[in-house]
Structures are given as C-alpha cells and as structure tokens.
Design a protein around this motif. Sequence first.
Motif, PDB file in Angstrom:
ATOM      1  N   VAL A  73       0.848  -1.193   0.000  1.00 33.62           N
ATOM      2  CA  VAL A  73       0.000   0.000   0.000  1.00 33.62           C
ATOM      3  C   VAL A  73       0.886   1.247   0.000  1.00 33.62           C
ATOM      4  CG1 VAL A  73      -0.262   0.050   2.525  1.00 33.62           C
ATOM      5  CG2 VAL A  73      -1.995   1.100   1.106  1.00 33.62           C
ATOM      6  N   ASP A  74       0.488   2.207  -0.810  1.00 30.26           N
ATOM      7  CA  ASP A  74       1.080   3.545  -0.796  1.00 30.26           C
ATOM      8  C   ASP A  74       0.037   4.475  -0.198  1.00 30.26           C
ATOM      9  OD1 ASP A  74       3.218   2.438  -2.138  1.00 30.26           O
ATOM     10  OD2 ASP A  74       2.800   3.431  -4.045  1.00 30.26           O
ATOM     11  N   THR A 114     -12.925  -2.956   0.624  1.00 28.20           N
ATOM     12  CA  THR A 114     -12.880  -1.840  -0.332  1.00 28.20           C
ATOM     13  C   THR A 114     -11.808  -0.843   0.104  1.00 28.20           C
ATOM     14  OG1 THR A 114     -14.472  -0.491   0.886  1.00 28.20           O
ATOM     15  CG2 THR A 114     -15.375  -2.054  -0.738  1.00 28.20           C
ATOM     16  N   ILE A 115     -11.465   0.052  -0.789  1.00 25.18           N
ATOM     17  CA  ILE A 115     -10.492   1.107  -0.468  1.00 25.18           C
ATOM     18  C   ILE A 115     -10.992   1.944   0.704  1.00 25.18           C
ATOM     19  CG2 ILE A 115      -9.374   3.216  -1.339  1.00 25.18           C
ATOM     20  CD1 ILE A 115      -8.163   0.710  -2.506  1.00 25.18           C
ATOM     21  N   THR A 119      -9.057   2.617   4.183  1.00 28.73           N
ATOM     22  CA  THR A 119      -8.808   3.991   4.627  1.00 28.73           C
ATOM     23  C   THR A 119      -9.359   4.210   6.032  1.00 28.73           C
ATOM     24  OG1 THR A 119      -8.899   4.770   2.345  1.00 28.73           O
ATOM     25  CG2 THR A 119      -9.168   6.428   4.055  1.00 28.73           C
ATOM     26  N   GLU A 120     -10.573   3.747   6.252  1.00 33.14           N
ATOM     27  CA  GLU A 120     -11.198   3.893   7.568  1.00 33.14           C
ATOM     28  C   GLU A 120     -10.405   3.140   8.636  1.00 33.14           C
ATOM     29  OE1 GLU A 120     -15.325   2.347   9.439  1.00 33.14           O
ATOM     30  OE2 GLU A 120     -15.513   3.453   7.551  1.00 33.14           O
ATOM     31  N   GLU A 121      -9.993   1.919   8.322  1.00 32.81           N
ATOM     32  CA  GLU A 121      -9.228   1.114   9.271  1.00 32.81           C
ATOM     33  C   GLU A 121      -7.884   1.773   9.614  1.00 32.81           C
ATOM     34  OE1 GLU A 121      -7.130  -3.279   9.516  1.00 32.81           O
ATOM     35  OE2 GLU A 121      -8.880  -3.028   8.218  1.00 32.81           O
ATOM     36  N   LEU A 122      -7.195   2.260   8.600  1.00 31.46           N
ATOM     37  CA  LEU A 122      -5.900   2.903   8.843  1.00 31.46           C
ATOM     38  C   LEU A 122      -6.048   4.193   9.647  1.00 31.46           C
ATOM     39  CD1 LEU A 122      -4.142   2.236   5.433  1.00 31.46           C
ATOM     40  CD2 LEU A 122      -3.461   1.338   7.666  1.00 31.46           C
ATOM     41  N   ASN A 123      -7.017   5.021   9.294  1.00 31.94           N
ATOM     42  CA  ASN A 123      -7.218   6.267  10.035  1.00 31.94           C
ATOM     43  C   ASN A 123      -7.580   5.990  11.494  1.00 31.94           C
ATOM     44  OD1 ASN A 123      -6.768   8.700   8.377  1.00 31.94           O
ATOM     45  ND2 ASN A 123      -8.242   7.731   7.016  1.00 31.94           N
ATOM     46  N   GLY A 145      -3.135   5.669  -1.800  1.00 33.84           N
ATOM     47  CA  GLY A 145      -2.675   6.057  -3.136  1.00 33.84           C
ATOM     48  C   GLY A 145      -2.621   4.868  -4.084  1.00 33.84           C
ATOM     49  N   LYS A 146      -2.247   3.709  -3.536  1.00 32.42           N
ATOM     50  CA  LYS A 146      -2.142   2.493  -4.357  1.00 32.42           C
ATOM     51  C   LYS A 146      -2.273   1.314  -3.402  1.00 32.42           C
ATOM     52  CE  LYS A 146       1.594   2.243  -6.792  1.00 32.42           C
ATOM     53  NZ  LYS A 146       2.908   1.923  -7.374  1.00 32.42           N
ATOM     54  N   LEU A 147      -2.937   0.249  -3.889  1.00 30.17           N
ATOM     55  CA  LEU A 147      -3.105  -0.947  -3.080  1.00 30.17           C
ATOM     56  C   LEU A 147      -2.960  -2.158  -3.996  1.00 30.17           C
ATOM     57  CD1 LEU A 147      -4.036  -2.189  -0.306  1.00 30.17           C
ATOM     58  CD2 LEU A 147      -6.315  -2.227  -1.297  1.00 30.17           C
TER      59      LEU A 147
END
Length: 150
Positions: A73-74, A114-115, A119-123, A145-147
């Motif tokens: 992941v980027d 999904t992306i 995103t939610e998990e990382l944040n 940015g990329k997965l």
Amino acid sequence: MKKLHVLLIAGVASVLVLGGGGAAAWWYLKPKAAPVEEAPKVDKTVYKYVNLDKVLVMLRGREGEPLSHYLAVDMVFKTPAEQEKVLKDHLPLLRSVAVKALSAHTLETAGKMTIDQYTEELNAAFAKSYEAEHREMPFKTAMIGKLIIE
C-alpha cells in the motif's frame, strides 16, 4: 369659513386613510424574503500532501498453505503546511502502525475489503496510536494512493 375647515379636515382624514390603506396593501402584498442561508464555511488552511510509499505487509495464510501472500500500500497524508515537517518525522511510526493494523488480515479478508474500508481502518489505527501517546496527529487524514494484493 366653517365649511372650509370641515372640507380641510375631511381632506386630511382622506389622505391619512388612503395613505394607511396603501401602506397596509404594500406590507401585505410585498414579496416574502427567502430565508437567508449561511454560506458554507471555507477552509482556508493550506494543505500539503505527503507520501508514504511501499508499505509491505505479509498476509496471514491458512494452515497448510504453502504460498505466502502480501499486501502493498502507498499512502498519502493530508497535512496542514505548518505540520509537514512533523509529519515527515513521524513517517516511520506511521509505517509501523499501518503494518500492525493490516497484518491481521488474511488473503480472503483483504481481498473482500474496499479502499474506503482500508482507509477507515488505517485512520482509526493512526488515531488510536496518537491517542495512546496523548499526542495530536500531525495530519488531517490518510488516504490510499495504491493498493496491491498478491
């Protein structure tokens, strides 16, 4: 003379009644003003976007599965310009938190997400990490940015 006074008073009274009627008609028939809506608040903060590239995570495999799988992941962090240096100093920490959060996934679960879910998990993981350290996050949000899942 008396007639003149009566005519004068009658004339003044007529003007007052007609003026009052005209004012009442104007007030009643004037167009109703639409409710004034507040303009949306514009965020005038100057933001910078900082990359964190090539975060590689080995995905957990099922028992007896010979092949290992990975996720790459980027990320892009949206940060206020004055926090950019602090964020760049925190990139190793953010990489570590991302690896910890994402390494819990198997190939199956990672492939179904999904992306937006990533995103939610990382944040959430970043917010939890900074909260545990009683520090303010030097960025507003992290984005994908990329997965790649292999």
